[in-house]
Design an enzyme around this catalytic site. Structure first.
Site, PDB file in Angstrom:
ATOM      1  N   GLU A 149      11.378   8.022  42.728  1.00 18.15           N
ATOM      2  CA  GLU A 149      10.219   7.139  42.527  1.00 18.15           C
ATOM      3  C   GLU A 149       8.958   7.904  42.091  1.00 18.15           C
ATOM      4  O   GLU A 149       7.979   7.285  41.689  1.00 18.15           O
ATOM      5  CB  GLU A 149       9.915   6.374  43.820  1.00 18.15           C
ATOM      6  CG  GLU A 149      11.043   5.446  44.247  1.00 18.15           C
ATOM      7  CD  GLU A 149      10.749   4.747  45.563  1.00 18.15           C
ATOM      8  OE1 GLU A 149      10.477   3.543  45.542  1.00 18.15           O
ATOM      9  OE2 GLU A 149      10.777   5.420  46.621  1.00 18.15           O
TER      10      GLU A 149
ATOM     11  N   ASP B 227      15.160  -4.900  42.509  1.00 20.09           N
ATOM     12  CA  ASP B 227      16.125  -5.864  43.046  1.00 20.09           C
ATOM     13  C   ASP B 227      15.347  -7.104  43.453  1.00 20.09           C
ATOM     14  O   ASP B 227      14.115  -7.093  43.414  1.00 20.09           O
ATOM     15  CB  ASP B 227      16.841  -5.251  44.270  1.00 20.09           C
ATOM     16  CG  ASP B 227      15.857  -4.906  45.374  1.00 20.09           C
ATOM     17  OD1 ASP B 227      15.582  -5.779  46.221  1.00 20.09           O
ATOM     18  OD2 ASP B 227      15.319  -3.776  45.388  1.00 20.09           O
TER      19      ASP B 227
HETATM   20  N1  ADE Z   1      12.270  -1.466  48.093  1.00 19.01           N
HETATM   21  C1  ADE Z   1      12.985  -1.826  47.022  1.00 19.01           C
HETATM   22  N2  ADE Z   1      13.701  -2.935  47.273  1.00 19.01           N
HETATM   23  C2  ADE Z   1      13.410  -3.286  48.546  1.00 19.01           C
HETATM   24  C3  ADE Z   1      13.846  -4.331  49.393  1.00 19.01           C
HETATM   25  N3  ADE Z   1      14.722  -5.226  48.962  1.00 19.01           N
HETATM   26  N4  ADE Z   1      13.359  -4.384  50.663  1.00 19.01           N
HETATM   27  C4  ADE Z   1      12.472  -3.452  51.082  1.00 19.01           C
HETATM   28  N5  ADE Z   1      12.039  -2.436  50.329  1.00 19.01           N
HETATM   29  C5  ADE Z   1      12.492  -2.354  49.067  1.00 19.01           C
END
Ligand code: ADE
Length: 261
Positions: free
Chosen positions: A22, A225
């Site tokens: 990241e 996501d």
């Molecule tokens: N970082 C990236 N995706 C995430 C998620 N689904 N929940 C918490 N932190 C995240």
């Protein structure tokens, strides 16, 4: 001025992410800029130097709110940073937010903080605050860098990784010590916090520490996501293949613009 930063005429910017992917190529970019000094504090390596001409302290917070708060605290107290910028990925919560989009926080809140009925839900006890504002000027600069990145590289990335055309959003980012990975849980967050655009695990902790010390902060998150039943697979492949390109491209544009200002 603290001992660690006396070499700078100007107080440095703290730049951090949770995981190495990241952070993009920031440490390499610092090395390419010239001398780099690494200071270890609290089991973290802080890289001190310049990146694209801007004095910076670059580090990894690791994952979660405690890790983020401890790192922000060291950046402020040991390295005397004048502002903090956090970069990384997040799960999309807002219905308009898709994988490959970018979210720049206007405000941040801890979605798992609940001292009710003693204090209102989400309120940090004795601080009397639920939402921590990002520093508007810094968030504007970061959003402008995101727009330039998307305009320059968005189409190629979308084609290469089969994403939708990336968009840049501004709004509420929520943080908690949980990887959100079910449709049920993200649905509950959406219902409880309808303004939330993205969920992650560090931003609101950084914003709280910065608020407590009057240090400007800004947070940028690329959507890896949508925090639902597919989140784990989507997060893993996005982190491995794509996150680096977004962070490198956004931060380069952000820092180059700062060094010209
Ligand atoms: N970082 C990236 N995706 C995430 C998620 N689904 N929940 C918490 N932190 C995240």
């Amino acid at each position: 001025m603290s001992k660690e930063t006396m070499a700078f005429k100007q107080r440095p910017l703290g730049v951090l992410a949770a995981l190495p992917q990241e952070l993009g190529d920031l440490v390499d970019a610092m090395r390419a800029d010239g001398e780099l000094r690494t200071v270890t504090v609290g089991r973290r390596d802080y890289h001190v130097g310049t990146v694209y001409g801007v004095p910076c302290v670059v580090t990894l917070a690791r994952v979660g709110k405690v890790a983020a708060a401890a790192t922000a605290s060291a950046l402020i107290h040991v390295f005397d940073v004048d502002a903090i910028v956090f970069t990384g990925v997040a799960g999309g919560v807002g219905s308009q937010v898709r994988v490959g989009d970018v979210v720049v926080a206007n405000a941040l809140l801890q979605h798992d903080l609940d001292a009710s009925p003693l204090f209102p839900r989400y309120e940090v006890p004795l601080l009397g605050v639920t939402h921590f504002a990002a520093y508007a000027e810094l968030a504007d600069e970061l959003a402008a860098a995101c727009e330039r990145f998307v305009a320059d590289e968005g189409a190629a990335l979308a084609e290469r990784f089969r994403l939708h055309g990336a968009r840049v959003h501004r709004g509420l980012v929520i943080s908690g010590d949980r990887f959100v990975s079910s449709s049920e849980e993200v649905g509950a967050l959406r219902a409880a916090l309808p303004d939330a655009l993205a969920v992650e695990m560090e931003g609101a902790a950084i914003a709280q520490v910065c608020y407590e010390h009057d240090v400007p902060c800004a947070i940028v998150r690329t959507i890896s996501d949508t925090a639902d039943d597919h989140a784990t697979a989507s997060f893993t492949s996005f982190l491995t293949d794509i996150a680096h390109a977004y962070s490198s491209g956004i931060l380069r544009r952000f820092l180059e613009a700062r060094s010209r200002a």
